[in-house]
Every structure is written in structure tokens, then in C-alpha cells.
Design an enzyme around this catalytic site. Structure first.
Site, PDB file in Angstrom:
ATOM      1  N   ASP A   1     -34.001  -8.566  36.428  1.00  0.00           N
ATOM      2  CA  ASP A   1     -35.350  -8.749  36.953  1.00  0.00           C
ATOM      3  C   ASP A   1     -35.325  -8.342  38.427  1.00  0.00           C
ATOM      4  O   ASP A   1     -34.324  -7.782  38.909  1.00  0.00           O
ATOM      5  CB  ASP A   1     -35.864 -10.191  36.725  1.00  0.00           C
ATOM      6  CG  ASP A   1     -35.182 -11.223  37.605  1.00  0.00           C
ATOM      7  OD1 ASP A   1     -34.231 -10.864  38.343  1.00  0.00           O
ATOM      8  OD2 ASP A   1     -35.591 -12.402  37.561  1.00  0.00           O
ATOM      9  N   HIS A   2     -36.394  -8.643  39.146  1.00  0.00           N
ATOM     10  CA  HIS A   2     -36.463  -8.239  40.559  1.00  0.00           C
ATOM     11  C   HIS A   2     -35.360  -8.895  41.391  1.00  0.00           C
ATOM     12  O   HIS A   2     -34.874  -8.313  42.350  1.00  0.00           O
ATOM     13  CB  HIS A   2     -37.839  -8.584  41.137  1.00  0.00           C
ATOM     14  CG  HIS A   2     -38.237 -10.010  40.913  1.00  0.00           C
ATOM     15  ND1 HIS A   2     -38.589 -10.499  39.666  1.00  0.00           N
ATOM     16  CD2 HIS A   2     -38.300 -11.071  41.756  1.00  0.00           C
ATOM     17  CE1 HIS A   2     -38.866 -11.788  39.760  1.00  0.00           C
ATOM     18  NE2 HIS A   2     -38.685 -12.162  41.023  1.00  0.00           N
TER      19      HIS A   2
ATOM     20  N   CYS B   1     -30.111 -11.635  37.145  1.00  0.00           N
ATOM     21  CA  CYS B   1     -31.365 -12.142  37.726  1.00  0.00           C
ATOM     22  C   CYS B   1     -30.988 -12.836  39.028  1.00  0.00           C
ATOM     23  O   CYS B   1     -29.876 -12.647  39.523  1.00  0.00           O
ATOM     24  CB  CYS B   1     -32.125 -13.050  36.746  1.00  0.00           C
ATOM     25  SG  CYS B   1     -31.282 -14.559  36.253  1.00  0.00           S
ATOM     26  N   GLY B   2     -31.871 -13.629  39.591  1.00  0.00           N
ATOM     27  CA  GLY B   2     -31.558 -14.239  40.880  1.00  0.00           C
ATOM     28  C   GLY B   2     -30.321 -15.121  40.826  1.00  0.00           C
ATOM     29  O   GLY B   2     -29.408 -15.000  41.634  1.00  0.00           O
ATOM     30  N   THR B   3     -30.316 -16.021  39.835  1.00  0.00           N
ATOM     31  CA  THR B   3     -29.182 -16.939  39.686  1.00  0.00           C
ATOM     32  C   THR B   3     -28.278 -16.599  38.518  1.00  0.00           C
ATOM     33  O   THR B   3     -27.177 -17.140  38.421  1.00  0.00           O
ATOM     34  CB  THR B   3     -29.699 -18.369  39.432  1.00  0.00           C
ATOM     35  OG1 THR B   3     -30.498 -18.335  38.237  1.00  0.00           O
ATOM     36  CG2 THR B   3     -30.529 -18.877  40.609  1.00  0.00           C
TER      37      THR B   3
ATOM     38  N   ILE C   1     -28.985 -17.686  35.698  1.00  0.00           N
ATOM     39  CA  ILE C   1     -29.209 -18.808  34.770  1.00  0.00           C
ATOM     40  C   ILE C   1     -30.247 -18.442  33.706  1.00  0.00           C
ATOM     41  O   ILE C   1     -30.014 -18.587  32.504  1.00  0.00           O
ATOM     42  CB  ILE C   1     -29.657 -20.076  35.539  1.00  0.00           C
ATOM     43  CG1 ILE C   1     -28.540 -20.546  36.476  1.00  0.00           C
ATOM     44  CG2 ILE C   1     -30.033 -21.187  34.568  1.00  0.00           C
ATOM     45  CD1 ILE C   1     -28.975 -21.652  37.446  1.00  0.00           C
ATOM     46  N   GLY C   2     -31.405 -17.948  34.157  1.00  0.00           N
ATOM     47  CA  GLY C   2     -32.464 -17.607  33.201  1.00  0.00           C
ATOM     48  C   GLY C   2     -31.991 -16.566  32.198  1.00  0.00           C
ATOM     49  O   GLY C   2     -32.229 -16.689  30.985  1.00  0.00           O
ATOM     50  N   MET C   3     -31.317 -15.547  32.680  1.00  0.00           N
ATOM     51  CA  MET C   3     -30.828 -14.484  31.788  1.00  0.00           C
ATOM     52  C   MET C   3     -29.842 -15.034  30.761  1.00  0.00           C
ATOM     53  O   MET C   3     -29.880 -14.644  29.586  1.00  0.00           O
ATOM     54  CB  MET C   3     -30.152 -13.382  32.602  1.00  0.00           C
ATOM     55  CG  MET C   3     -31.117 -12.481  33.352  1.00  0.00           C
ATOM     56  SD  MET C   3     -32.224 -11.577  32.247  1.00  0.00           S
ATOM     57  CE  MET C   3     -32.760 -10.258  33.358  1.00  0.00           C
TER      58      MET C   3
ATOM     59  N   HIS D   1     -11.010 -16.225  26.466  1.00  0.00           N
ATOM     60  CA  HIS D   1     -11.190 -17.423  25.640  1.00  0.00           C
ATOM     61  C   HIS D   1     -12.498 -17.444  24.863  1.00  0.00           C
ATOM     62  O   HIS D   1     -12.567 -18.053  23.805  1.00  0.00           O
ATOM     63  CB  HIS D   1     -11.119 -18.677  26.512  1.00  0.00           C
ATOM     64  CG  HIS D   1      -9.723 -18.997  26.979  1.00  0.00           C
ATOM     65  ND1 HIS D   1      -9.383 -20.206  27.528  1.00  0.00           N
ATOM     66  CD2 HIS D   1      -8.586 -18.249  26.978  1.00  0.00           C
ATOM     67  CE1 HIS D   1      -8.080 -20.209  27.847  1.00  0.00           C
ATOM     68  NE2 HIS D   1      -7.582 -19.024  27.534  1.00  0.00           N
TER      69      HIS D   1
ATOM     70  N   ARG E   1      -6.256 -19.480  18.579  1.00  0.00           N
ATOM     71  CA  ARG E   1      -7.021 -20.737  18.567  1.00  0.00           C
ATOM     72  C   ARG E   1      -8.432 -20.544  19.114  1.00  0.00           C
ATOM     73  O   ARG E   1      -9.356 -21.287  18.742  1.00  0.00           O
ATOM     74  CB  ARG E   1      -6.302 -21.827  19.351  1.00  0.00           C
ATOM     75  CG  ARG E   1      -6.213 -21.577  20.839  1.00  0.00           C
ATOM     76  CD  ARG E   1      -5.330 -22.615  21.531  1.00  0.00           C
ATOM     77  NE  ARG E   1      -5.362 -22.533  22.984  1.00  0.00           N
ATOM     78  CZ  ARG E   1      -4.733 -21.600  23.714  1.00  0.00           C
ATOM     79  NH1 ARG E   1      -4.023 -20.655  23.118  1.00  0.00           N
ATOM     80  NH2 ARG E   1      -4.802 -21.615  25.033  1.00  0.00           N
ATOM     81  N   HIS E   2      -8.618 -19.527  19.945  1.00  0.00           N
ATOM     82  CA  HIS E   2      -9.956 -19.288  20.500  1.00  0.00           C
ATOM     83  C   HIS E   2     -10.899 -18.734  19.432  1.00  0.00           C
ATOM     84  O   HIS E   2     -12.096 -19.000  19.465  1.00  0.00           O
ATOM     85  CB  HIS E   2      -9.868 -18.343  21.701  1.00  0.00           C
ATOM     86  CG  HIS E   2      -8.954 -18.874  22.760  1.00  0.00           C
ATOM     87  ND1 HIS E   2      -9.206 -20.051  23.436  1.00  0.00           N
ATOM     88  CD2 HIS E   2      -7.749 -18.431  23.216  1.00  0.00           C
ATOM     89  CE1 HIS E   2      -8.227 -20.300  24.272  1.00  0.00           C
ATOM     90  NE2 HIS E   2      -7.322 -19.331  24.157  1.00  0.00           N
TER      91      HIS E   2
HETATM   92  C1  RB5 Z   1     -37.023 -15.108  39.928  1.00  0.00           C
HETATM   93  O1  RB5 Z   1     -37.609 -15.563  41.088  1.00  0.00           O
HETATM   94  C2  RB5 Z   1     -35.901 -16.049  39.491  1.00  0.00           C
HETATM   95  O2  RB5 Z   1     -36.428 -17.223  38.986  1.00  0.00           O
HETATM   96  C3  RB5 Z   1     -35.007 -15.376  38.480  1.00  0.00           C
HETATM   97  O3  RB5 Z   1     -34.471 -14.222  39.026  1.00  0.00           O
HETATM   98  C4  RB5 Z   1     -33.814 -16.158  37.970  1.00  0.00           C
HETATM   99  O4  RB5 Z   1     -33.082 -16.690  39.018  1.00  0.00           O
HETATM  100  C5  RB5 Z   1     -34.088 -17.118  36.886  1.00  0.00           C
HETATM  101  O5  RB5 Z   1     -33.193 -17.789  36.368  1.00  0.00           O
END
Ligand code: RB5
Length: 162
Positions: free
Chosen positions: A8-9, A79-81, A83-85, A112, A146-147
Site C-alpha cells: 500500500d502507500h 504496508c506501514g507496519t 500487520i494489516g498485510m 521452521h 518435525r516442522h
Molecule cells: C496505512 O496508513 C496503514 O494503516 C497500513 O499501511 C498498515 O500499517 C496497516 O496495517
């Protein structure tokens, strides 16, 4: 090896670095966006010097769908973190997306977990660390043994949770 990549951006700048790195190594890369679009889907222009804001599920789904369908060998999502991806990608059957932060987690996710998608936070992980992680992640084999038994359990859980 065929590798799909998406962002994403918040991950665009790092994704461009990864695409350049893999291109210089002769890998087959399928870039599924986002690119540096001028306007959002609803026609709003990007702020000066910044990529247009997009929704990470749209791009995560493209890459994870291709991995899940066996159209590519592996995927990379930024993505930014990260996490979302990783949340989006792990909704797809057969996808094992790992959010990694350093060389160790990238290596272990292959050895693993046989991770088939690498998720990275473009606002979290520095460029050089991230490029190192990509190299390690793409070249580290799964250890099996085992994995594999543990991955089989994950597959069973995935089937029973449908
Ligand atoms: C976008 O602002 C941000 O929420 C996204 O890149 C990401 O970090 C989501 O998990």
C-alpha cells in the site's frame, strides 16, 4: 522462482527498493501494485510528494490469492507496519504469511514455518535491513521433519475452521 509483490502507500518506497534488488538478481517478479498513482479511486489527488492512499486489503489479496492458487512460488507484502498485510494474507488457504522484522525472524520463518509470504513494515524496518531480510528469506530452505508435522496440524486446523 516467481515472486509476486504488493504494497500500500505505507510500503511503496520499500517495495520499489525490493523490486530493484530482485530485478538486478534476475528473479521473475510480478508487481501487483500499488504504484505511484496520481489519484485515489474516488478521484482525490495525492498530497505533494506522497503516494496516494490506498487500502492494503486490496493489494494483500492480490498477492495472497496468487500464492494460494499456486500461480507464483512466493509473495512479499509491504504496508506501514506489515500487520494489516499479514492479517489479510493469512485468510487465504495454504498461505503462511510471516511478519518479520530482522534477519533472524526472516530465516526462522523459512526454516521452521515454510513461510510462503514475507510481510514487512515499510515504516518499521529500515531499507538495508529489509533488503537483507528479503535475500535471506528467498534463499533459506524449509527444514522439514518435525516442522512439517506442525504445518500439517495448521492445515488440519484451516480445514476444520472453514
Ligand atoms: C496505512 O496508513 C496503514 O494503516 C497500513 O499501511 C498498515 O500499517 C496497516 O496495517
Amino acid at each position: 522462482m516467481k515472486v509476486a509483490i504488493g504494497c500500500d502507500h505505507g510500503g511503496l518506497e520499500l517495495k520499489e527498493g525490493i523490486v530493484a534488488l530482485l530485478g538486478s538478481q534476475g528473479a521473475e517478479i510480478i508487481d501487483m501494485g500499488t504504484g505511484g498513482d496520481c489519484c485515489s479511486a474516488d478521484g482525490k489527488p495525492a498530497a505533494a510528494g506522497r503516494p496516494v492512499s490506498v487500502d492494503y486489503p486490496d493489494y494483500g489479496a492480490k498477492v495472497a490469492g496468487a500464492v494460494s492458487a499456486g500461480e507464483v512460488d512466493k509473495g512479499i507484502l509491504v504496508c506501514g507496519t506489515g500487520i494489516g498485510m499479514s492479517i489479510v494474507a493469512n485468510k487465504f488457504p495454504g498461505v503462511r504469511a510471516a511478519l518479520c522484522h530482522d534477519a533472524f525472524t526472516a530465516r526462522m520463518s523459512r526454516m521452521h514455518n515454510d513461510a510462503n509470504i514475507l510481510a514487512i513494515g515499510g515504516r518499521v524496518t529500515g531499507r538495508e535491513v529489509a533488503l537483507d531480510m528479503v535475500n535471506i528469506w528467498l534463499s533459506t530452505p524449509f527444514e522439514g521433519g518435525r516442522h512439517q508435522r506442525r504445518l500439517d496440524k495448521i492445515s488440519d486446523i484451516e480445514k476444520s475452521a472453514r
